[in-house]
Write an enzyme that holds these catalytic residues in place. Structure first.
Site, mmCIF file in Angstrom:
data_model
loop_
_atom_site.group_PDB
_atom_site.id
_atom_site.type_symbol
_atom_site.label_atom_id
_atom_site.label_comp_id
_atom_site.label_asym_id
_atom_site.label_seq_id
_atom_site.Cartn_x
_atom_site.Cartn_y
_atom_site.Cartn_z
ATOM 1 C CG HIS A 145 -1.059 4.154 4.443
ATOM 2 N ND1 HIS A 145 -1.802 3.458 5.400
ATOM 3 C CD2 HIS A 145 -0.601 2.554 3.216
ATOM 4 C CE1 HIS A 145 -1.876 1.587 5.288
ATOM 5 N NE2 HIS A 145 -1.454 2.012 3.726
ATOM 6 C CB SER A 149 -0.857 0.140 0.966
ATOM 7 O OG SER A 149 -0.049 -0.135 2.131
ATOM 8 C CD GLU A 191 -16.255 9.229 12.892
ATOM 9 O OE1 GLU A 191 -15.294 8.402 13.170
ATOM 10 O OE2 GLU A 191 -17.321 8.318 12.800
#
Length: 266
Positions: free
Chosen positions: A243, A35, A236
């Site tokens: 990341h 990722s 939120e």
């Protein structure tokens, strides 16, 4: 006169051959990994709007094509001599060396590899996830899959490059970012040395660079630590020190590109 006619004919044939000869295809630079490297735009999430569902999440490979422009490529001449590189980003979130292979993601790269192509491989974040057996790979397994990727890349006369896993934003000790990847960091280095393969020590490069920028700066600007109600995808807010935001992704991509300048194919 006949000689001039012959010369004219030769020139015309030459022009035709040049005009209609197929153009050289650009080198493909494949990115395989997790990722932190992935590209979240395009069809990563089919049918979903990236700006609404993931932005500002940005893998460093997502912005890597920006560095492969014609006036920058001569800086990579020790690695590859060509005026066009296409970045083909196959990295995917949550994948380890094992699951990337088992899902057929490596096969789709291998089958399309051409001589002179590049394969940059960065794994480790998910291999080390002992609490997630669906992706976990022990040290020996991690090494074995890296060896497989390197060898099969070489089998196609393409160029493998091992990257140590990019740093997370912890742990910090005495104002310096330290290694969070345990033995996986050294394992990647060991395989590179064993197989005499090109390597970019991205873990060390990113630890050093983030340390220079300072913990507060990289926490707020590089990693996905977001206030509430600023981004549609994270109403939120978010606290994520793995990341990257766009600025962090570009900083890491720059580190990789700079390191590539020093890589040399024997």
């Amino acid at each position: 006169m006949r000689n001039w006619k012959n010369l004219t004919a030769i020139i015309l044939v030459t022009i035709c051959c040049v005009s209609f000869s197929p153009q050289e295809k650009p080198v493909r630079l494949y990115l395989i990994g997790d990722s932190t490297m992935a590209d979240y735009t395009g069809d990563y999430d089919p049918g979903k709007d990236y700006m609404e569902t993931r932005y500002p999440l940005t893998g460093w490979g997502q912005v890597f094509q920006e560095f492969m422009v014609s006036d920058s490529l001569p800086q990579l001449e020790k690695l590859v001599k060509i005026d066009s590189i296409f970045v083909d980003n196959r990295a995917r979130g949550g994948r380890s060396t094992r699951t990337f292979f088992q899902e057929g993601r490596w096969r789709s790269v291998y089958e399309n590899l051409k001589p002179g192509d590049l394969v940059l491989m960065q794994f480790g974040h998910n291999d080390a996830a002992e609490n997630k057996p669906e992706r976990y790979v022990d040290i020996e397994g991690y090494k074995e899959f890296l060896r497989l990727y390197v060898q099969q890349t070489r089998d196609k006369n393409a160029i493998p490059v091992i990257l140590t896993p990019v740093a997370r934003n912890y742990p910090w000790e005495n104002a310096r970012l330290e290694n969070v990847h345990g033995e996986y960091y050294q394992a990647a280095r060991d395989v590179a040395a064993e197989m005499q393969v090109l390597m970019i020590d991205l873990n060390r490069l990113s630890m050093d660079y983030f340390s220079e920028k300072g913990r507060d700066y990289v926490t707020a600007n590089y990693f996905m630590n977001l206030p509430a109600e600023k981004y549609a995808a994270y109403p939120e807010g978010l606290s994520d020190n793995t990341h990257f935001q766009p600025e962090g992704a570009k900083a890491v991509a720059q580190l990789v590109f700079n390191a590539m300048k020093n890589l040399e194919v024997n």
